[in-house]
Design a protein around this motif. Sequence first.
Motif, PDB file in Angstrom:
ATOM      1  N   VAL A 146       0.844  -1.202   0.000  1.00  0.00           N
ATOM      2  CA  VAL A 146       0.000   0.000   0.000  1.00  0.00           C
ATOM      3  C   VAL A 146       0.877   1.248   0.000  1.00  0.00           C
ATOM      4  CG1 VAL A 146      -1.656   1.354   1.355  1.00  0.00           C
ATOM      5  CG2 VAL A 146      -1.978  -1.110   1.102  1.00  0.00           C
ATOM      6  N   ILE A 147       1.914   1.256   0.824  1.00  0.00           N
ATOM      7  CA  ILE A 147       2.820   2.411   0.884  1.00  0.00           C
ATOM      8  C   ILE A 147       3.573   2.568  -0.437  1.00  0.00           C
ATOM      9  CG2 ILE A 147       4.895   3.318   2.014  1.00  0.00           C
ATOM     10  CD1 ILE A 147       3.898   2.003   4.606  1.00  0.00           C
ATOM     11  N   ARG A 148       3.988   1.467  -1.023  1.00  0.00           N
ATOM     12  CA  ARG A 148       4.755   1.517  -2.276  1.00  0.00           C
ATOM     13  C   ARG A 148       3.965   2.222  -3.378  1.00  0.00           C
ATOM     14  NH1 ARG A 148       5.357  -0.667  -7.067  1.00  0.00           N
ATOM     15  NH2 ARG A 148       3.502  -1.980  -6.847  1.00  0.00           N
ATOM     16  N   ARG A 149       2.652   2.014  -3.401  1.00  0.00           N
ATOM     17  CA  ARG A 149       1.811   2.600  -4.451  1.00  0.00           C
ATOM     18  C   ARG A 149       1.398   4.044  -4.157  1.00  0.00           C
ATOM     19  NH1 ARG A 149      -2.353  -2.280  -6.269  1.00  0.00           N
ATOM     20  NH2 ARG A 149      -0.840  -3.989  -6.106  1.00  0.00           N
ATOM     21  N   ALA A 150       1.692   4.522  -2.960  1.00  0.00           N
ATOM     22  CA  ALA A 150       1.238   5.850  -2.561  1.00  0.00           C
ATOM     23  C   ALA A 150       2.054   6.943  -3.237  1.00  0.00           C
ATOM     24  CB  ALA A 150       1.341   6.005  -1.039  1.00  0.00           C
ATOM     25  N   SER A 151       1.448   8.116  -3.362  1.00  0.00           N
ATOM     26  CA  SER A 151       2.168   9.282  -3.873  1.00  0.00           C
ATOM     27  C   SER A 151       3.147   9.812  -2.836  1.00  0.00           C
ATOM     28  CB  SER A 151       1.165  10.381  -4.251  1.00  0.00           C
ATOM     29  OG  SER A 151       0.291   9.944  -5.275  1.00  0.00           O
ATOM     30  N   PHE A 190       4.237   9.355   1.670  1.00  0.00           N
ATOM     31  CA  PHE A 190       4.032   8.781   2.994  1.00  0.00           C
ATOM     32  C   PHE A 190       4.256   9.892   4.007  1.00  0.00           C
ATOM     33  CE2 PHE A 190       5.924   7.170   6.908  1.00  0.00           C
ATOM     34  CZ  PHE A 190       4.994   6.227   7.311  1.00  0.00           C
ATOM     35  N   ILE A 191       3.301  10.067   4.908  1.00  0.00           N
ATOM     36  CA  ILE A 191       3.443  11.040   5.995  1.00  0.00           C
ATOM     37  C   ILE A 191       3.270  10.274   7.299  1.00  0.00           C
ATOM     38  CG2 ILE A 191       2.608  13.182   7.029  1.00  0.00           C
ATOM     39  CD1 ILE A 191       1.358  13.873   4.312  1.00  0.00           C
ATOM     40  N   GLY A 192       4.303  10.253   8.128  1.00  0.00           N
ATOM     41  CA  GLY A 192       4.195   9.456   9.340  1.00  0.00           C
ATOM     42  C   GLY A 192       5.264   9.787  10.350  1.00  0.00           C
ATOM     43  N   LEU A 248       9.221   1.018   6.126  1.00  0.00           N
ATOM     44  CA  LEU A 248       8.598   0.459   4.919  1.00  0.00           C
ATOM     45  C   LEU A 248       8.649   1.473   3.786  1.00  0.00           C
ATOM     46  CD1 LEU A 248       5.379  -1.246   6.404  1.00  0.00           C
ATOM     47  CD2 LEU A 248       7.521  -2.365   5.761  1.00  0.00           C
ATOM     48  N   GLY A 249       8.381   2.738   4.116  1.00  0.00           N
ATOM     49  CA  GLY A 249       8.450   3.778   3.105  1.00  0.00           C
ATOM     50  C   GLY A 249       9.846   3.909   2.519  1.00  0.00           C
ATOM     51  N   ASN A 250      10.844   3.849   3.374  1.00  0.00           N
ATOM     52  CA  ASN A 250      12.227   3.919   2.910  1.00  0.00           C
ATOM     53  C   ASN A 250      12.551   2.754   1.985  1.00  0.00           C
ATOM     54  OD1 ASN A 250      14.911   4.743   2.681  1.00  0.00           O
ATOM     55  ND2 ASN A 250      15.511   3.932   4.669  1.00  0.00           N
ATOM     56  N   ALA A 251      12.121   1.552   2.367  1.00  0.00           N
ATOM     57  CA  ALA A 251      12.455   0.353   1.601  1.00  0.00           C
ATOM     58  C   ALA A 251      11.678   0.246   0.295  1.00  0.00           C
ATOM     59  CB  ALA A 251      12.216  -0.889   2.457  1.00  0.00           C
ATOM     60  N   PHE A 256       8.266   8.652  -1.338  1.00  0.00           N
ATOM     61  CA  PHE A 256       8.778   9.858  -0.673  1.00  0.00           C
ATOM     62  C   PHE A 256       8.129   9.997   0.701  1.00  0.00           C
ATOM     63  CE2 PHE A 256       9.457  14.179   0.519  1.00  0.00           C
ATOM     64  CZ  PHE A 256      10.692  14.509  -0.033  1.00  0.00           C
ATOM     65  N   GLY A 257       8.952  10.269   1.715  1.00  0.00           N
ATOM     66  CA  GLY A 257       8.474  10.327   3.086  1.00  0.00           C
ATOM     67  C   GLY A 257       8.554  11.711   3.703  1.00  0.00           C
ATOM     68  N   VAL A 258       7.523  12.056   4.445  1.00  0.00           N
ATOM     69  CA  VAL A 258       7.510  13.236   5.302  1.00  0.00           C
ATOM     70  C   VAL A 258       7.449  12.698   6.725  1.00  0.00           C
ATOM     71  CG1 VAL A 258       6.326  15.379   5.897  1.00  0.00           C
ATOM     72  CG2 VAL A 258       6.288  14.547   3.528  1.00  0.00           C
ATOM     73  N   ILE A 259       8.555  12.765   7.441  1.00  0.00           N
ATOM     74  CA  ILE A 259       8.684  12.061   8.719  1.00  0.00           C
ATOM     75  C   ILE A 259       8.670  13.064   9.864  1.00  0.00           C
ATOM     76  CG2 ILE A 259       9.972  10.334   9.995  1.00  0.00           C
ATOM     77  CD1 ILE A 259       9.017   9.454   7.194  1.00  0.00           C
ATOM     78  N   LEU A 260       7.655  12.944  10.727  1.00  0.00           N
ATOM     79  CA  LEU A 260       7.547  13.798  11.906  1.00  0.00           C
ATOM     80  C   LEU A 260       8.422  13.217  13.006  1.00  0.00           C
ATOM     81  CD1 LEU A 260       5.013  14.475  10.179  1.00  0.00           C
ATOM     82  CD2 LEU A 260       3.791  14.858  12.327  1.00  0.00           C
ATOM     83  N   MET A 261       9.416  13.980  13.402  1.00  0.00           N
ATOM     84  CA  MET A 261      10.366  13.503  14.394  1.00  0.00           C
ATOM     85  C   MET A 261      10.587  14.581  15.446  1.00  0.00           C
ATOM     86  SD  MET A 261      13.218  11.731  11.906  1.00  0.00           S
ATOM     87  CE  MET A 261      14.234  11.205  13.290  1.00  0.00           C
TER      88      MET A 261
END
Length: 352
Positions: free
Chosen positions: A268-273, A275-277, A285-288, A292-297
Motif C-alpha cells: 500500500v505504501i509503495r503505491r502511494a504518492s 508517505f506522511i508518518g 517500509l516507506g524507505n524500503a 517519498f516520506g515526510v517524517i515527523l520527528m
Amino acid sequence: MTLERFIQLWTHRYKKYSHIFTAQLLGYKAILHFRSIKVNLRKGQKLVAIVRTEHFGDIIASEPISRYVRSLHPDAHIVWFVKPAYQSLVAFNPSVDEVFTEFCVTQRQVIFEAKIFDDVIELQFRNNNHCPVCDVYYENPVAQSRSINVDNYFNFGNLLEVFAQSGNLIPAKTIFPADDQPRLYLQDVHREKVDALQLHKRYVVLHCRSNFAPKDWPTERWEQLVDWLAENYDYDIIEIGQESNLHVTTKAYRNLCGPLSILETAEVIRRASFFIGLDSGPSHLGNATGTFGVILMGSLNDFPHYNPYSGKYGRQENAIFVRKHGVPCRELSFEFVQDKVEQVLSRGFEIA
C-alpha cells in the motif's frame, strides 16, 4: 499468605517453569536440526547466524546486513533468527538461506551454547535480548565491550550502523561500508491483496500512532491535517497501522488500520504518492519501498537530534524530517507541520 495470593504465586511459577522447559526442549530440538544442516555442508562451508528478532522497523533497517554478510561468506548457510510475528520480513530475502522463528531468548541461549554455528552475528543489545517470562537476558559481548546500549545507541550512528557495530561487522563509530539502502521482497500474494482493495485514485498514506508514545504527534493535529489535505488536494488519504484513534468524516479518508499484514501494508505504501508518518516501523517500509516520506520527528530521550535511517531516507534524498532541534514530536505545532507538508506536495516529489 491468603489462599488467593497462594494460587497467584503458584500459577505464576507454573507458567514460568513450563515456559522455560518448553524453551529448553525446543532449543535441543533446534540443535539437532542445525547439526543435521552442518553435517551436509561442504568442507569449508560455514554455518552463520544473524540475530535480529524484533522490531519490524529494526529488521527492515538491518536488511543491508544480510547482503553484506553474504558478500563476506558467499558459500555460507545463513540463518536469520527472528520472532514469529516478523518472519515474513526475512522469508523472501535471497541472501538468507533459512529463517529460524525463535520461541524465546532461553531457546536461543541453549542453541548457541552448543557451539554449532561458525559465526554468530548478534545485531541486538541487552534490551532486545530479554524474555520477560523466563526473566533471562542474553548478553551481546561485542555491544558490551563497545558500551552500546538502549540509552546511548544513536550516538553510534543510524540503526544500520549501530546494528553492524553490535554484530562486530564494522569498527566502532564507523559508517556502513556497503549499499545501505534497505530493500523489501514483496510477492505476488501481497500485490494481489492490495489489488483487491481497489485503491485506484492517487493517495497519501498516513501513519499516526507508533508503539512508543514519546514519538507520537497529538491526535487532534492529525485530524486537522486530514481535513486540510482533503480540502486542498486531490488525493485520497489512507491511514495504516495497527489501530486508528482518528475521528474524521471526510469522504477522502479511508482507514486501513488492522487488517493488513506488514508486507501488504508495504505494498500500500509503495503505491502511494507520499508517505506522511512518524519515526516508526511503517516509515522504514516507506524507505524500503521508495515512496517519498515526510517524517515527523522530535527529540527522543537523550537524543535531541538523531537519524535512525540509512539509504535515501537517511540522506534525505527521498524524505524530509519535520522537526526542531531538542523539541519532542508532540510539541510540533500544526502550522509547522502543515507548512512542511505543503512544501513537499507543491514541489511534486511523488514517484510515478
